[in-house]
Design an enzyme around this catalytic site. Structure first.
Site, PDB file in Angstrom:
ATOM      1  N   LYS A 107      81.266  43.372  84.666  1.00 31.10           N
ATOM      2  CA  LYS A 107      80.404  42.188  84.718  1.00 31.10           C
ATOM      3  C   LYS A 107      80.817  41.254  83.584  1.00 31.10           C
ATOM      4  O   LYS A 107      80.993  41.693  82.448  1.00 31.10           O
ATOM      5  CB  LYS A 107      78.964  42.680  84.537  1.00 31.10           C
ATOM      6  CG  LYS A 107      77.919  41.607  84.510  1.00 31.10           C
ATOM      7  CD  LYS A 107      76.537  42.260  84.490  1.00 31.10           C
ATOM      8  CE  LYS A 107      75.525  41.306  83.901  1.00 31.10           C
ATOM      9  NZ  LYS A 107      74.184  41.853  83.851  1.00 31.10           N
ATOM     10  N   HIS A 109      79.164  38.290  82.704  1.00 33.22           N
ATOM     11  CA  HIS A 109      78.112  37.439  82.143  1.00 33.22           C
ATOM     12  C   HIS A 109      77.035  38.354  81.556  1.00 33.22           C
ATOM     13  O   HIS A 109      77.179  39.577  81.583  1.00 33.22           O
ATOM     14  CB  HIS A 109      77.524  36.537  83.230  1.00 33.22           C
ATOM     15  CG  HIS A 109      76.912  37.289  84.365  1.00 33.22           C
ATOM     16  ND1 HIS A 109      77.665  37.839  85.380  1.00 33.22           N
ATOM     17  CD2 HIS A 109      75.632  37.645  84.613  1.00 33.22           C
ATOM     18  CE1 HIS A 109      76.865  38.457  86.222  1.00 33.22           C
ATOM     19  NE2 HIS A 109      75.629  38.366  85.776  1.00 33.22           N
TER      20      HIS A 109
END
Ligand SMILES: O=P(O)(O)OC[C@H]1O[C@H](OP(=O)(O)OP(=O)(O)O)[C@H](O)[C@@H]1O
Length: 223
Positions: A107, A109
């Protein structure tokens, strides 16, 4: 068999996690039984498997660890419910212990990264998963633990099929135990399933399972 092991097999059977029939495994072997831990989704059976993991871990004389790691995906809920049970059974030892898991996709963010939960850095890590087949999930977990600065302390599984690998006489569990020099504990084994079958299945089904066991039984790994 201990009470928690017998109870787990009985509940796995009632919840169609453990089924008997004709199955073709990833290895190509025709198996007379199948264990689908994706069906550990009902409250009572999930509580039972958590209790069994926790008891197996507590009873293991050689498991010392600081954090539990559950490999995505199926290892994640199993690790979560197990840390809760451990904290209930022994709050002094496990009440503040954390668990962690990986994302299958990184991921980029928010908090980012591939692992979620407690930090593995400098910690002895217990990998908790349902089964080991080709050892891929364990090796991938090892790579994550190394990258995060943790140290593998052991592995806890639900089922040891006690089968030899396709091209070897010994099992993948024996291979991984030797490669990483760590303890690997399973709640139940094929021998336990055979014992359950003897009290619950017709003679011809028991014979199929016993035949399968003798055909594929793993031999100990020579030192
Ligand atoms: O030793 P291996 O060959 O890696 O097989 C065992 C792994 O396979 C299954 O997960 P899977 O990779 O199917 O992912 P999932 O948990 O997302 O279903 C299982 O839950 C183990 O993690």
């Amino acid at each position: 068999m201990k009470d928690h092991q017998a109870r787990l097999i009985q509940l796995s059977y009632e919840n169609k996690i453990l089924t008997f029939g004709d199955y073709t495994l990833k290895s190509g072997r025709k198996s007379p039984y199948f264990f689908n831990s994706g069906f550990f989704c009902g409250g009572a059976v999930l509580a039972a498997v958590a209790d069994s993991y926790a008891q197996t871990i507590i009873d293991a004389p050689d498991l010392e660890f600081d954090i539990i790691f559950g490999p995505a995906y199926k290892g994640i809920p199993l690790a979560a419910v197990t840390i809760v049970k451990l904290a209930e059974k022994d709050p002094a030892k496990f009440g503040k212990m954390e668990y962690a898991y990986n994302r299958k996709e990184k991921k980029d963010h928010g908090e980012g990264g591939t692992t979620v939960g407690g930090s593995l850095k400098g910690k002895r890590v217990l990998i908790l998963d349902d089964v080991m087949t080709a050892g891929t999930a364990i090796r991938e977990s090892m790579a994550i633990i190394n990258a995060e600065g943790g140290i593998l302390a052991g592995v806890a599984l639900i089922l040891d099929r006690q089968e030899r690998m396709v091209d070897y006489e010994h099992s993948m569990i024996a291979q991984v135990r030797r490669d990483y020099n760590v303890p690997i504990h399973s709640i139940i084994t094929l021998d336990d399933i055979v014992q359950f079958a003897k009290g619950n299945l017709p003679e011809e089904d028991i014979k199929k399972i016993e035949d399968y066991r003798s055909k594929y039984k793993a031999k100990p790994l020579a030192e």
